[in-house]
Write a protein that holds these residues in place. Sequence first.
Motif, PDB file in Angstrom:
ATOM      1  N   ASN A 121       4.655   2.895  -3.316  1.00 27.88           N
ATOM      2  CA  ASN A 121       4.785   4.026  -4.234  1.00 27.88           C
ATOM      3  C   ASN A 121       5.100   5.314  -3.491  1.00 27.88           C
ATOM      4  O   ASN A 121       5.904   6.140  -3.945  1.00 27.88           O
ATOM      5  CB  ASN A 121       3.501   4.198  -5.054  1.00 27.88           C
ATOM      6  CG  ASN A 121       3.297   3.084  -6.064  1.00 27.88           C
ATOM      7  OD1 ASN A 121       4.261   2.471  -6.535  1.00 27.88           O
ATOM      8  ND2 ASN A 121       2.046   2.804  -6.391  1.00 27.88           N
ATOM      9  N   LEU A 122       4.490   5.490  -2.331  1.00 22.57           N
ATOM     10  CA  LEU A 122       4.717   6.675  -1.519  1.00 22.57           C
ATOM     11  C   LEU A 122       6.168   6.781  -1.071  1.00 22.57           C
ATOM     12  O   LEU A 122       6.813   7.825  -1.237  1.00 22.57           O
ATOM     13  CB  LEU A 122       3.801   6.646  -0.290  1.00 22.57           C
ATOM     14  CG  LEU A 122       4.032   7.746   0.757  1.00 22.57           C
ATOM     15  CD1 LEU A 122       3.660   9.102   0.177  1.00 22.57           C
ATOM     16  CD2 LEU A 122       3.205   7.449   2.013  1.00 22.57           C
ATOM     17  N   ILE A 123       6.714   5.702  -0.557  1.00 24.45           N
ATOM     18  CA  ILE A 123       8.083   5.776  -0.029  1.00 24.45           C
ATOM     19  C   ILE A 123       9.111   5.903  -1.155  1.00 24.45           C
ATOM     20  O   ILE A 123      10.162   6.512  -0.979  1.00 24.45           O
ATOM     21  CB  ILE A 123       8.397   4.590   0.917  1.00 24.45           C
ATOM     22  CG1 ILE A 123       8.273   3.257   0.192  1.00 24.45           C
ATOM     23  CG2 ILE A 123       7.500   4.625   2.146  1.00 24.45           C
ATOM     24  CD1 ILE A 123       9.520   2.490   0.113  1.00 24.45           C
ATOM     25  N   GLU A 124       8.792   5.345  -2.320  1.00 25.95           N
ATOM     26  CA  GLU A 124       9.716   5.486  -3.448  1.00 25.95           C
ATOM     27  C   GLU A 124       9.745   6.922  -3.968  1.00 25.95           C
ATOM     28  O   GLU A 124      10.806   7.441  -4.330  1.00 25.95           O
ATOM     29  CB  GLU A 124       9.352   4.495  -4.554  1.00 25.95           C
ATOM     30  CG  GLU A 124       9.698   3.061  -4.181  1.00 25.95           C
ATOM     31  CD  GLU A 124       9.399   2.061  -5.282  1.00 25.95           C
ATOM     32  OE1 GLU A 124       8.769   2.449  -6.294  1.00 25.95           O
ATOM     33  OE2 GLU A 124       9.795   0.887  -5.124  1.00 25.95           O
ATOM     34  N   LYS A 125       8.600   7.581  -3.975  1.00 26.04           N
ATOM     35  CA  LYS A 125       8.564   8.990  -4.374  1.00 26.04           C
ATOM     36  C   LYS A 125       9.379   9.852  -3.417  1.00 26.04           C
ATOM     37  O   LYS A 125       9.969  10.861  -3.812  1.00 26.04           O
ATOM     38  CB  LYS A 125       7.116   9.486  -4.416  1.00 26.04           C
ATOM     39  CG  LYS A 125       6.321   8.983  -5.611  1.00 26.04           C
ATOM     40  CD  LYS A 125       4.884   9.507  -5.567  1.00 26.04           C
ATOM     41  CE  LYS A 125       4.081   8.975  -6.739  1.00 26.04           C
ATOM     42  NZ  LYS A 125       2.654   9.414  -6.676  1.00 26.04           N
ATOM     43  N   GLN A 126       9.410   9.466  -2.161  1.00 24.51           N
ATOM     44  CA  GLN A 126      10.109  10.237  -1.137  1.00 24.51           C
ATOM     45  C   GLN A 126      11.539   9.739  -0.903  1.00 24.51           C
ATOM     46  O   GLN A 126      12.225  10.216  -0.002  1.00 24.51           O
ATOM     47  CB  GLN A 126       9.308  10.201   0.169  1.00 24.51           C
ATOM     48  CG  GLN A 126       7.929  10.835   0.019  1.00 24.51           C
ATOM     49  CD  GLN A 126       7.084  10.702   1.270  1.00 24.51           C
ATOM     50  OE1 GLN A 126       7.388   9.933   2.176  1.00 24.51           O
ATOM     51  NE2 GLN A 126       6.008  11.467   1.340  1.00 24.51           N
ATOM     52  N   GLN A 147       5.486   7.913  12.283  1.00 28.56           N
ATOM     53  CA  GLN A 147       5.406   7.445  10.888  1.00 28.56           C
ATOM     54  C   GLN A 147       6.651   7.805  10.082  1.00 28.56           C
ATOM     55  O   GLN A 147       7.193   6.976   9.358  1.00 28.56           O
ATOM     56  CB  GLN A 147       4.164   8.015  10.211  1.00 28.56           C
ATOM     57  CG  GLN A 147       3.896   7.397   8.852  1.00 28.56           C
ATOM     58  CD  GLN A 147       2.578   7.853   8.257  1.00 28.56           C
ATOM     59  OE1 GLN A 147       2.309   9.043   8.147  1.00 28.56           O
ATOM     60  NE2 GLN A 147       1.734   6.903   7.880  1.00 28.56           N
ATOM     61  N   TYR A 148       7.091   9.050  10.188  1.00 27.83           N
ATOM     62  CA  TYR A 148       8.339   9.475   9.563  1.00 27.83           C
ATOM     63  C   TYR A 148       9.305   9.843  10.683  1.00 27.83           C
ATOM     64  O   TYR A 148       9.035  10.760  11.453  1.00 27.83           O
ATOM     65  CB  TYR A 148       8.125  10.708   8.663  1.00 27.83           C
ATOM     66  CG  TYR A 148       7.301  10.458   7.435  1.00 27.83           C
ATOM     67  CD1 TYR A 148       7.893  10.070   6.241  1.00 27.83           C
ATOM     68  CD2 TYR A 148       5.919  10.635   7.464  1.00 27.83           C
ATOM     69  CE1 TYR A 148       7.133   9.858   5.106  1.00 27.83           C
ATOM     70  CE2 TYR A 148       5.151  10.425   6.330  1.00 27.83           C
ATOM     71  CZ  TYR A 148       5.765  10.031   5.154  1.00 27.83           C
ATOM     72  OH  TYR A 148       5.001   9.820   4.020  1.00 27.83           O
ATOM     73  N   LYS A 150       0.816  -1.216   0.000  1.00 34.66           N
ATOM     74  CA  LYS A 150       0.000   0.000   0.000  1.00 34.66           C
ATOM     75  C   LYS A 150       0.850   1.266   0.000  1.00 34.66           C
ATOM     76  O   LYS A 150       0.428   2.304  -0.522  1.00 34.66           O
ATOM     77  CB  LYS A 150      -0.926   0.021   1.219  1.00 34.66           C
ATOM     78  CG  LYS A 150      -2.142  -0.877   1.124  1.00 34.66           C
ATOM     79  CD  LYS A 150      -2.990  -0.733   2.381  1.00 34.66           C
ATOM     80  CE  LYS A 150      -4.205  -1.654   2.348  1.00 34.66           C
ATOM     81  NZ  LYS A 150      -5.017  -1.528   3.590  1.00 34.66           N
ATOM     82  N   VAL A 151       2.041   1.190   0.607  1.00 34.73           N
ATOM     83  CA  VAL A 151       2.853   2.412   0.773  1.00 34.73           C
ATOM     84  C   VAL A 151       4.083   2.433  -0.126  1.00 34.73           C
ATOM     85  O   VAL A 151       4.843   3.392  -0.107  1.00 34.73           O
ATOM     86  CB  VAL A 151       3.286   2.600   2.247  1.00 34.73           C
ATOM     87  CG1 VAL A 151       2.067   2.675   3.144  1.00 34.73           C
ATOM     88  CG2 VAL A 151       4.232   1.487   2.708  1.00 34.73           C
ATOM     89  N   TYR A 200      10.322   4.983   7.486  1.00 34.43           N
ATOM     90  CA  TYR A 200       8.857   5.062   7.420  1.00 34.43           C
ATOM     91  C   TYR A 200       8.274   3.890   8.203  1.00 34.43           C
ATOM     92  O   TYR A 200       8.658   2.738   7.994  1.00 34.43           O
ATOM     93  CB  TYR A 200       8.376   4.995   5.971  1.00 34.43           C
ATOM     94  CG  TYR A 200       6.871   5.120   5.827  1.00 34.43           C
ATOM     95  CD1 TYR A 200       6.294   6.373   5.638  1.00 34.43           C
ATOM     96  CD2 TYR A 200       6.051   3.997   5.898  1.00 34.43           C
ATOM     97  CE1 TYR A 200       4.906   6.495   5.519  1.00 34.43           C
ATOM     98  CE2 TYR A 200       4.672   4.115   5.780  1.00 34.43           C
ATOM     99  CZ  TYR A 200       4.104   5.368   5.592  1.00 34.43           C
ATOM    100  OH  TYR A 200       2.743   5.483   5.481  1.00 34.43           O
TER     101      TYR A 200
END
Length: 300
Positions: A110-115, A142-143, A107-108, A200
Amino acid sequence: MNSLAIVIPYFKLKFFQHTLESLSRQTNMSFVVYIGNDGSPESPDRIISEYKKRMLINYSSFKDNLGSTSLVKHWHRCIEMINDEKYLMILGDDDVLDPECIEEFYKVINLIEKQNIKVLRYATRIIDVSGKPISNEHYCVQYESSLKFFIKKLSGKARSSLSEYIFLSKQVKSSLIDFPLAWYADDLLYLKASDFGTIYTINESKVGVRASPFNISGDNLLNKKKNVASNLFFHHLLTKYKDRFSDKEINLLINRLEKSVINNKTNLKLFSNLYQVYFKYGEFRRLVPFFKNAFKSIRF
């Protein structure tokens, strides 16, 4: 596509089926399990054959018990087994995952790869030999800066274990340093693999970390080796990563290094490491207080 390799450095059979069962019950089965048998006298072949029917498993049985001399080297040869999976988890052969762990990871992703985040972790609970929780569930920000988390853990305000982490695979090899019993190797791994940056946390699902007298953490007979590993670890941080720490944090690390020497006053190598740090930081003023504390610790 399977983006995740779950590597299990196997040695003990006692809880191993529980580990594989937790993997077989994942709500998302997009992962490959790699099991490396460290020359164990307890064959897992029957159990592995059973679970191969339910998930993708690659199994290698190594003849030599490399973990008896270097657990980290055994981890390395298990990691060598993986193919092109982008992410990697090193799971203890007695730990378990909640059923949604892998689903929450995807679920996450894509989010962590963008960041450009290279390390993830899960919330945890400590379980006993019967699998029952014996601790509160441990959640993290979370971060969170890996460095700030490490200092928090060092100060007794947080906990972690290797099984709760997922790493970018390409970051792992160069980040694994060989300390006795792999003690503190997991801390250095998440620091280096994250480039001392952000971790994360997936708090929606948990890893069950088993506490038992059968693992290294619970074996007090290994305290001397753990102490040597502590000395090597803090010496490594203080000599390799001086610019990463504040003056207050450096003082905390030197205190821990001094404690490791006091715990084993006859080991001159440990004192040599401490002396190197005093020299590097110009901290010779600490010598007299150190010797006073060392003398006070002697039992007559």
